[in-house]
Motif scaffolding. Sequence first.
Motif, short mmCIF file in Angstrom:
data_model
loop_
_atom_site.label_atom_id
_atom_site.label_comp_id
_atom_site.label_asym_id
_atom_site.label_seq_id
_atom_site.Cartn_x
_atom_site.Cartn_y
_atom_site.Cartn_z
N UNK A 349 0.79 -1.23 0.00
CA UNK A 349 0.00 0.00 0.00
C UNK A 349 0.83 1.29 0.00
N UNK A 350 2.10 1.21 0.39
CA UNK A 350 2.92 2.41 0.47
C UNK A 350 3.89 2.42 -0.71
N UNK A 351 4.03 3.55 -1.43
CA UNK A 351 5.03 3.62 -2.50
C UNK A 351 6.39 3.20 -1.97
N UNK A 352 7.05 2.31 -2.70
CA UNK A 352 8.22 1.63 -2.13
C UNK A 352 9.37 2.57 -1.81
N UNK A 353 9.64 3.55 -2.66
CA UNK A 353 10.74 4.48 -2.38
C UNK A 353 10.44 5.25 -1.09
N UNK A 354 9.17 5.66 -0.91
CA UNK A 354 8.80 6.34 0.34
C UNK A 354 8.96 5.40 1.53
N UNK A 372 1.72 5.70 8.47
CA UNK A 372 1.04 5.22 9.66
C UNK A 372 -0.41 4.85 9.44
N UNK A 373 -1.11 5.57 8.57
CA UNK A 373 -2.52 5.26 8.34
C UNK A 373 -2.69 3.96 7.58
N UNK A 374 -1.60 3.41 7.03
CA UNK A 374 -1.67 2.11 6.36
C UNK A 374 -1.50 0.96 7.35
N UNK A 375 -1.18 1.29 8.61
CA UNK A 375 -1.01 0.29 9.66
C UNK A 375 -2.32 0.12 10.42
N UNK A 376 -2.47 -0.97 11.19
CA UNK A 376 -3.67 -1.13 12.03
C UNK A 376 -3.70 -0.05 13.11
#
Length: 415
Positions: A349-354, A372-376
């Motif tokens: 879900x997160x752009x890999x370079x970021x 952080x918003x991609x985490x539980x």
Amino acid sequence: MVEWDFVIVGGGAAGLSLAHWLPTDTAQRPAVSVVLVDAPAGPLRAPRRTWCFWETSPGRYDPAVTASWEWLRVHSRHGTAVRRHIAPLSYKMIRSADFEALVGQDLAQRPRIRRLHAIVHDVAACPDGTARVTATDASGARVDLAARWVFDSRPPHRLPAARTHLLQHFRGWFVRTRRPTFDPDVADLMDFRTPQPTRGLSFGYVLPTSRHTALVEYTEFGPAPLTVDAYDAALEHYTRRVLDTGPVQVQATEQGVIPMTDAMLTDCAARTVFPIGVAGGCTRASTGYTFAAIQRQAEAVARAVRAGRRPVPPPPHGRRARMMDAVLLRALDTGRIDGPDFFYRLFERVPTVRLLRFLDGRTRLHEDLAVGVRAPVAPMLRTAAELLWLPRRPSPAPAPDRSAGADGPAPRSSS
């Protein structure tokens, strides 16, 4: 009487890197004098190991790089995979022997650097504002060194107290297969198609160097290392059953343990003696990567020397990064988050370079929030609140070997 500007204890990644970065060429101003103390050949010498990191090419140590990849892949436990292109970054692998040879050639050309093979017994700050190192050389003779500053890469006798005590422990095989098996363009960072332990997580790690050769590791995040037989059984299952390699020839092995803890390792107890490398907090607690942080720390010390400032090694990872590591480690240890699912979803879900910049601790606050918003969120917030009152407890196990030359147990070291 001060004999040297710098004494560096340990000839592993941290010690060699600092000596390499310091201005010691007589054509440079200021040019400092350095003695690098490494353990003699034998059981106290640090074992051979592999370091990995990502950076934009070309890099300072490219002549020593064994292989590099612009594609990274993560497998979920269910077999789905995320494959990402990370250009302009490259993921690079250096074997310690090649790194030592490259940096050693550089140091051999500098007349203000002396290399000494000796076992260090004591490092102490002196009342007159200098520091002293007491050692025994290969012949058994006592060696006393006085310096303006000492940089000590040996891990502490015991890890400081922490709220979470986990270990990243692993064993790797350098394998050759009979038939073409690997994709040399893609490195597998985490392959969760391994049997998961009751506490923590496990994954495979594959760094292919050709269609027939690769470093294949089995890694766990958990409370205790396995036996060699247990590691080899896990590697046999992973190579033959998961990767479907067919028969393999194991050409070499490596094994290690990395503390995953929120202990504070960056405290400078004396004004003239400084911990560096793993001892100086370079290992990222949530991942185990160390090598790139070692380079940042060494470069910062060299900049301070050139500017005429006191060469205090800065914390390799910022306060916010250390706080996020503490939350993640606690959430993993308590089982509030599912480790394999957590890491897979981050890469998905997160752009890999970021994400790689985030793992390096180089993102800004708004980028950290975006990750952080991609985490539980709920388990993470509960864990963050818990850490506010959770006491730090002594480490249940001693730290790794303190012999001069050991920068600590860093396998894939370095973000």
